[in-house]
Motif scaffolding. Structure first.
Motif, PDB file in Angstrom:
ATOM      1  N   GLY A 102      44.537  16.240  23.993  1.00  0.00           N
ATOM      2  CA  GLY A 102      45.437  15.401  24.770  1.00  0.00           C
ATOM      3  C   GLY A 102      46.229  14.467  23.892  1.00  0.00           C
ATOM      4  O   GLY A 102      46.255  14.591  22.663  1.00  0.00           O
ATOM      5  N   THR A 103      46.881  13.516  24.530  1.00  0.00           N
ATOM      6  CA  THR A 103      47.689  12.510  23.848  1.00  0.00           C
ATOM      7  C   THR A 103      47.318  11.148  24.388  1.00  0.00           C
ATOM      8  O   THR A 103      47.241  10.956  25.603  1.00  0.00           O
ATOM      9  N   VAL A 104      47.057  10.212  23.500  1.00  0.00           N
ATOM     10  CA  VAL A 104      46.755   8.852  23.904  1.00  0.00           C
ATOM     11  C   VAL A 104      47.976   7.976  23.617  1.00  0.00           C
ATOM     12  O   VAL A 104      48.574   8.059  22.551  1.00  0.00           O
ATOM     13  N   ASP A 105      48.364   7.187  24.609  1.00  0.00           N
ATOM     14  CA  ASP A 105      49.502   6.283  24.480  1.00  0.00           C
ATOM     15  C   ASP A 105      49.002   4.844  24.485  1.00  0.00           C
ATOM     16  O   ASP A 105      48.080   4.495  25.231  1.00  0.00           O
ATOM     17  N   THR A 106      49.617   4.001  23.669  1.00  0.00           N
ATOM     18  CA  THR A 106      49.217   2.595  23.599  1.00  0.00           C
ATOM     19  C   THR A 106      50.447   1.692  23.661  1.00  0.00           C
ATOM     20  O   THR A 106      51.545   2.085  23.246  1.00  0.00           O
ATOM     21  N   GLY A 107      50.241   0.509  24.171  1.00  0.00           N
ATOM     22  CA  GLY A 107      51.268  -0.526  24.178  1.00  0.00           C
ATOM     23  C   GLY A 107      50.616  -1.862  23.898  1.00  0.00           C
ATOM     24  O   GLY A 107      49.582  -2.186  24.492  1.00  0.00           O
ATOM     25  N   THR A 108      51.188  -2.636  22.989  1.00  0.00           N
ATOM     26  CA  THR A 108      50.576  -3.905  22.574  1.00  0.00           C
ATOM     27  C   THR A 108      51.597  -5.033  22.637  1.00  0.00           C
ATOM     28  O   THR A 108      52.746  -4.869  22.232  1.00  0.00           O
ATOM     29  N   VAL A 109      51.166  -6.170  23.149  1.00  0.00           N
ATOM     30  CA  VAL A 109      51.922  -7.420  23.028  1.00  0.00           C
ATOM     31  C   VAL A 109      51.010  -8.408  22.318  1.00  0.00           C
ATOM     32  O   VAL A 109      49.834  -8.553  22.683  1.00  0.00           O
ATOM     33  N   ARG A 110      51.523  -9.051  21.263  1.00  0.00           N
ATOM     34  CA  ARG A 110      50.693  -9.961  20.482  1.00  0.00           C
ATOM     35  C   ARG A 110      51.510 -11.177  20.021  1.00  0.00           C
ATOM     36  O   ARG A 110      52.714 -11.077  19.799  1.00  0.00           O
ATOM     37  N   PHE A 111      50.820 -12.294  19.886  1.00  0.00           N
ATOM     38  CA  PHE A 111      51.397 -13.487  19.277  1.00  0.00           C
ATOM     39  C   PHE A 111      50.954 -13.524  17.823  1.00  0.00           C
ATOM     40  O   PHE A 111      49.771 -13.300  17.525  1.00  0.00           O
ATOM     41  N   THR A 112      51.889 -13.784  16.914  1.00  0.00           N
ATOM     42  CA  THR A 112      51.607 -13.643  15.492  1.00  0.00           C
ATOM     43  C   THR A 112      51.911 -14.924  14.720  1.00  0.00           C
ATOM     44  O   THR A 112      52.738 -15.744  15.134  1.00  0.00           O
TER      45      THR A 112
END
Length: 217
Positions: A102-112
């Motif tokens: 299969g395919t795994v999708d990711t999305g990230t929001v981060r404060f840096t």
């Protein structure tokens, strides 16, 4: 005469370098970056495992430079990676292990937060952050479901979708890289390690490589 010209040229380069470095202070930044995630093997509860291929993604970021050394901002990143996994029967269930692709999708929001070691245009830096990561395995978690929504011009539209196993978890990261400033632009390369709590298997880490291209304003 030649030595004077070389000396003048060197002085001009030094002045431009100092101006470029100082121009970071108080400036905002916008940058774009491709993301390359190193493939690796993960082990999960019950003996299940998964192996991911090299993943590819894209991200954008905004930052504020408080001075030539210190900045803080926010990043949004998306990625996708193919994987192969072995699914085992649960306790008390008969059957052989099943291989799944299969395919795994990711999305990230981060404060840096980022610290540049030098005030010069060419400087190594460290960065770190925290936020949330959405992970979608694209594995069906239920039968197809109907859904309807309203479009402003077309009115009510109905269709179906298949729910998939997904989760949103707290994540954090740390990275190390090298930055080069120009007049209004900058470029930097870095390696970033990201940690995410997935399921009951503990904290999962993956290594990401990036090339950021940005503009100061």
């Amino acid at each position: 005469m030649m030595l004077k010209r070389l000396g003048l040229f060197a002085a001009l380069l030094l002045a431009a370098a100092c101006a470029s470095a100082q121009s970071r202070a108080g400036k905002n930044e916008f940058y774009l970056f491709p993301v390359f995630t190193t493939g690796q093997t993960y082990s999960f509860e019950g003996g299940a495992n998964a192996t991911t291929d090299t993943g590819y993604g894209f991200g954008i970021g905004f930052a504020k430079n408080f001075n030539p050394n210190l900045s803080a901002g926010i990043e949004f990143a998306w990625g996708s990676s193919d994987y192969r996994s072995t699914v085992l029967p649960g306790p008390g269930n008969s059957g052989a292990p099943v291989n799944v692709r299969g395919t795994v999708d990711t999305g990230t929001v981060r404060f840096t937060g980022t610290y540049n070691f030098f005030t010069s245009p060419l400087t190594p830096f460290i960065t770190g952050g925290a936020g949330w990561t959405y992970v979608d395995s694209n594995i069906p978690s239920g039968p197809p479901q109907g859904v309807c929504w309203w479009y402003p011009w077309w009115g009510q539209v109905c269709g179906s979708y298949v729910p998939t196993a997904s989760t949103t978890k707290f994540s954090y990261n740390a990275g190390l890289g090298l930055r080069q400033d120009f007049q209004q632009m900058f470029i930097r390369g870095l390696v970033n390690e990201q940690w995410v709590q997935i399921g009951s298997s503990g904290t999962t880490a993956w290594t990401q490589w990036r090339i950021d291209v940005g503009w100061r304003f």
